[in-house]
Design an enzyme around this catalytic site. Structure first.
Site, PDB file in Angstrom:
ATOM      1  N   THR A 125      68.475  89.959 133.351  1.00 42.20           N
ATOM      2  CA  THR A 125      69.503  90.877 133.029  1.00 42.20           C
ATOM      3  C   THR A 125      69.855  91.525 134.352  1.00 42.20           C
ATOM      4  O   THR A 125      68.885  91.850 135.378  1.00 42.20           O
ATOM      5  CB  THR A 125      68.881  92.157 132.234  1.00 42.20           C
ATOM      6  OG1 THR A 125      68.318  91.539 130.963  1.00 42.20           O
ATOM      7  CG2 THR A 125      69.654  93.111 131.912  1.00 42.20           C
ATOM      8  N   LYS A 148      72.215  88.405 131.011  1.00 43.56           N
ATOM      9  CA  LYS A 148      72.718  89.385 130.325  1.00 43.56           C
ATOM     10  C   LYS A 148      73.158  90.353 131.364  1.00 43.56           C
ATOM     11  O   LYS A 148      72.404  90.831 132.186  1.00 43.56           O
ATOM     12  CB  LYS A 148      71.520  89.914 129.362  1.00 43.56           C
ATOM     13  CG  LYS A 148      72.102  90.863 128.434  1.00 43.56           C
ATOM     14  CD  LYS A 148      71.061  91.036 127.288  1.00 43.56           C
ATOM     15  CE  LYS A 148      70.198  92.296 127.357  1.00 43.56           C
ATOM     16  NZ  LYS A 148      69.831  92.455 126.144  1.00 43.56           N
ATOM     17  N   LYS A 150      74.442  94.056 131.544  1.00 44.30           N
ATOM     18  CA  LYS A 150      74.672  95.646 131.244  1.00 44.30           C
ATOM     19  C   LYS A 150      76.247  96.250 131.395  1.00 44.30           C
ATOM     20  O   LYS A 150      76.302  96.040 132.717  1.00 44.30           O
ATOM     21  CB  LYS A 150      73.579  96.500 131.354  1.00 44.30           C
ATOM     22  CG  LYS A 150      72.182  95.959 130.736  1.00 44.30           C
ATOM     23  CD  LYS A 150      71.978  96.262 129.320  1.00 44.30           C
ATOM     24  CE  LYS A 150      70.485  95.750 128.960  1.00 44.30           C
ATOM     25  NZ  LYS A 150      70.266  96.295 127.597  1.00 44.30           N
ATOM     26  N   ASP A 175      76.084  92.940 127.200  1.00 43.70           N
ATOM     27  CA  ASP A 175      75.444  94.218 126.356  1.00 43.70           C
ATOM     28  C   ASP A 175      75.904  95.546 126.824  1.00 43.70           C
ATOM     29  O   ASP A 175      75.670  96.204 127.638  1.00 43.70           O
ATOM     30  CB  ASP A 175      74.001  94.069 126.637  1.00 43.70           C
ATOM     31  CG  ASP A 175      73.134  95.094 125.524  1.00 43.70           C
ATOM     32  OD1 ASP A 175      73.916  95.621 124.765  1.00 43.70           O
ATOM     33  OD2 ASP A 175      72.094  95.225 125.811  1.00 43.70           O
ATOM     34  N   GLU A 201      76.411  92.097 122.474  1.00 42.04           N
ATOM     35  CA  GLU A 201      75.282  92.646 121.814  1.00 42.04           C
ATOM     36  C   GLU A 201      75.618  94.068 121.668  1.00 42.04           C
ATOM     37  O   GLU A 201      75.757  95.001 122.660  1.00 42.04           O
ATOM     38  CB  GLU A 201      73.978  92.303 122.661  1.00 42.04           C
ATOM     39  CG  GLU A 201      72.822  92.814 121.990  1.00 42.04           C
ATOM     40  CD  GLU A 201      71.524  92.819 122.945  1.00 42.04           C
ATOM     41  OE1 GLU A 201      70.700  93.267 122.743  1.00 42.04           O
ATOM     42  OE2 GLU A 201      71.716  92.087 124.187  1.00 42.04           O
ATOM     43  N   ASP A 224      72.100  94.880 117.345  1.00 41.64           N
ATOM     44  CA  ASP A 224      70.903  95.313 118.020  1.00 41.64           C
ATOM     45  C   ASP A 224      70.220  96.547 117.336  1.00 41.64           C
ATOM     46  O   ASP A 224      69.530  96.489 116.379  1.00 41.64           O
ATOM     47  CB  ASP A 224      71.011  95.279 119.556  1.00 41.64           C
ATOM     48  CG  ASP A 224      69.536  95.659 120.109  1.00 41.64           C
ATOM     49  OD1 ASP A 224      68.592  95.629 119.673  1.00 41.64           O
ATOM     50  OD2 ASP A 224      69.391  95.800 121.380  1.00 41.64           O
ATOM     51  N   LYS A 246      63.562  92.327 117.494  1.00 46.89           N
ATOM     52  CA  LYS A 246      62.742  93.081 118.741  1.00 46.89           C
ATOM     53  C   LYS A 246      61.621  93.391 117.675  1.00 46.89           C
ATOM     54  O   LYS A 246      61.610  94.290 116.756  1.00 46.89           O
ATOM     55  CB  LYS A 246      63.441  94.362 119.269  1.00 46.89           C
ATOM     56  CG  LYS A 246      64.423  93.712 120.257  1.00 46.89           C
ATOM     57  CD  LYS A 246      65.081  94.885 121.139  1.00 46.89           C
ATOM     58  CE  LYS A 246      66.040  94.665 122.169  1.00 46.89           C
ATOM     59  NZ  LYS A 246      66.852  95.676 122.649  1.00 46.89           N
ATOM     60  N   CYS A 274      63.623  92.340 124.047  1.00 41.74           N
ATOM     61  CA  CYS A 274      62.421  93.277 124.280  1.00 41.74           C
ATOM     62  C   CYS A 274      62.832  94.559 124.775  1.00 41.74           C
ATOM     63  O   CYS A 274      64.049  94.721 125.332  1.00 41.74           O
ATOM     64  CB  CYS A 274      61.657  92.441 125.203  1.00 41.74           C
ATOM     65  SG  CYS A 274      62.037  92.139 126.790  1.00 41.74           S
ATOM     66  N   ASP A 296      65.869  87.122 125.030  1.00 42.51           N
ATOM     67  CA  ASP A 296      66.017  87.940 126.113  1.00 42.51           C
ATOM     68  C   ASP A 296      64.729  88.572 126.371  1.00 42.51           C
ATOM     69  O   ASP A 296      64.569  89.855 125.851  1.00 42.51           O
ATOM     70  CB  ASP A 296      67.150  88.790 126.051  1.00 42.51           C
ATOM     71  CG  ASP A 296      67.448  89.965 126.696  1.00 42.51           C
ATOM     72  OD1 ASP A 296      66.859  89.928 128.259  1.00 42.51           O
ATOM     73  OD2 ASP A 296      67.634  90.987 126.605  1.00 42.51           O
ATOM     74  N   ASP A 298      62.904  89.596 129.571  1.00 44.19           N
ATOM     75  CA  ASP A 298      62.470  89.622 130.850  1.00 44.19           C
ATOM     76  C   ASP A 298      62.012  90.958 131.193  1.00 44.19           C
ATOM     77  O   ASP A 298      61.970  91.403 132.290  1.00 44.19           O
ATOM     78  CB  ASP A 298      63.794  89.293 131.675  1.00 44.19           C
ATOM     79  CG  ASP A 298      64.928  90.234 131.363  1.00 44.19           C
ATOM     80  OD1 ASP A 298      64.813  90.988 130.462  1.00 44.19           O
ATOM     81  OD2 ASP A 298      65.859  90.457 132.149  1.00 44.19           O
TER      82      ASP A 298
END
Length: 341
Positions: A125, A148, A150, A175, A201, A224, A246, A274, A296, A298
């Site tokens: 991420t 990923k 953000k 995301d 996401e 999500d 999750k 997570c 995902d 990490d």
């Protein structure tokens, strides 16, 4: 000897700040549960999340309320009636699965019928920062199979272009963490395609996503915050093309497997994710990862120091924990002696 349940608040400092649309995190705050039954101890972890109205104190109180039932012998499937979905139930559920595996000398994968965890391509991420800083972070993971990114509503195209220029090869998840509105999401369709995005996401707020039912996105959209458990699928299935499973949302591995089954039956793509957490959260989630098109996990990569024996990241490939860490059916004595059961 009767069962003994213990729950505590643990803190893990991050190696660097983790920035997303709704704030910055510098410490992972988790609830750790252990359940001892004779010579065997099972462990689990949950990460209470303020977005869902959770806190460390509330999670510990919820766990304390079910202590009598757990110490009297309640199992993971009993928890579905005893506790609501969320981080508190996740910690207890995973501790009970670990305990059962150790007591029976069989892995959680065997007990649940899922594929055993193995090396898994897991997203690395890139948090929100200036375009130059995000490009520098992307360059460090340019050889990973999946990243990923953000973003928020502040010029996401500039940030994504900077990342893509520095890391043109990996598959890409974008995301926004609910920070976009309908106008921005519609405007982002062409840039997302041009940037080679594989998945978006939760771009819009979970309570303002009804319009997605009539929207055909250029890039698949993953729910999500909008999906926690299988019962949510009736509401969101026509709005999203994928779901992020999750364990802190489902309330443990038991409900996560049920959500995966129900989502696949509807033809939805699976992702597993997570919170920022230790490897004790990730080990159970790896039992879902084998079914997912996007992984995902990490969370521990961000920690200054993880729990001993946890998962290992190798340039975007996540390796399972060391034997005896969680869920492989090894007793504490076998793990200490390096003996596989």
């Amino acid at each position: 000897m009767p069962r003994i349940l213990r729950a505590q608040h643990d803190r893990f400092a991050l190696a660097r700040p983790f920035r997303i649309a709704r704030g910055v995190k510098t410490v992972a705050e988790v609830v750790t549960v252990s359940v001892r039954d004779g010579s065997h101890v099972g462990r689990g972890e949950g990460v209470p999340y303020a977005r869902y109205g959770e806190s460390i104190d509330a999670a510990l109180a919820a766990i304390d309320r079910v202590r009598p039932a757990i110490e009297a012998g309640a199992g993971p499937h009993d928890l579905l009636a005893l506790m609501p979905p969320g981080a508190a139930r996740n910690a207890v559920d995973c501790a009970l699965w670990d305990l059962e595996a150790r007591a029976r000398g069989r892995s959680v994968a065997e007990l649940t019928g899922v594929a055993p965890p193995g090396p898994t391509a897991s997203a690395l991420t890139i948090g929100i920062d200036t375009p130059d800083a995000m490009a520098a972070a992307a360059a460090k993971v340019a050889g990973a199979p999946l990243i990923k990114v953000k973003v928020d509503a502040d010029d996401p195209v500039a940030r994504l272009r900077a990342v893509r220029a520095a890391a043109p090869g990996p598959r890409l998840i974008v995301d926004p963490n609910e920070s976009w509105d309908e106008e921005l999401l519609r405007a982002m369709q062409l840039p997302l395609v041009e940037l080679g995005t594989d998945l978006v996401e939760q771009p819009v707020a979970a309570d303002a996503d009804a319009w997605l039912a009539g929207f055909t996105p250029a890039v698949p959209i993953c729910a999500d915050e909008a999906v926690h458990v299988a019962d949510d699928l009736d509401r969101i299935a026509g709005r999203y093309q994928a779901v992020n499973i999750k364990l802190d949302k489902t309330g443990g591995l038991t409900a996560a497997i049920a959500l995966a089954d129900a989502a696949q039956a509807r033809g939805l793509t699976l992702m597993t994710g997570c919170m920022i957490s230790s490897s004790l959260s990730i080990a159970p989630a790896l039992h879902i990862a084998g079914r997912c098109a996007f992984v995902d996990l990490d969370g521990p990569v961000w920690l200054r120091e993880d729990r001993p024996g946890g998962v290992t990241d190798r340039h975007g490939i996540m390796l399972p924990p060391q034997p005896g860490f969680w869920g492989d059916g090894m007793t504490e004595t076998d793990a200490a002696n390096g003996i596989a059961t």
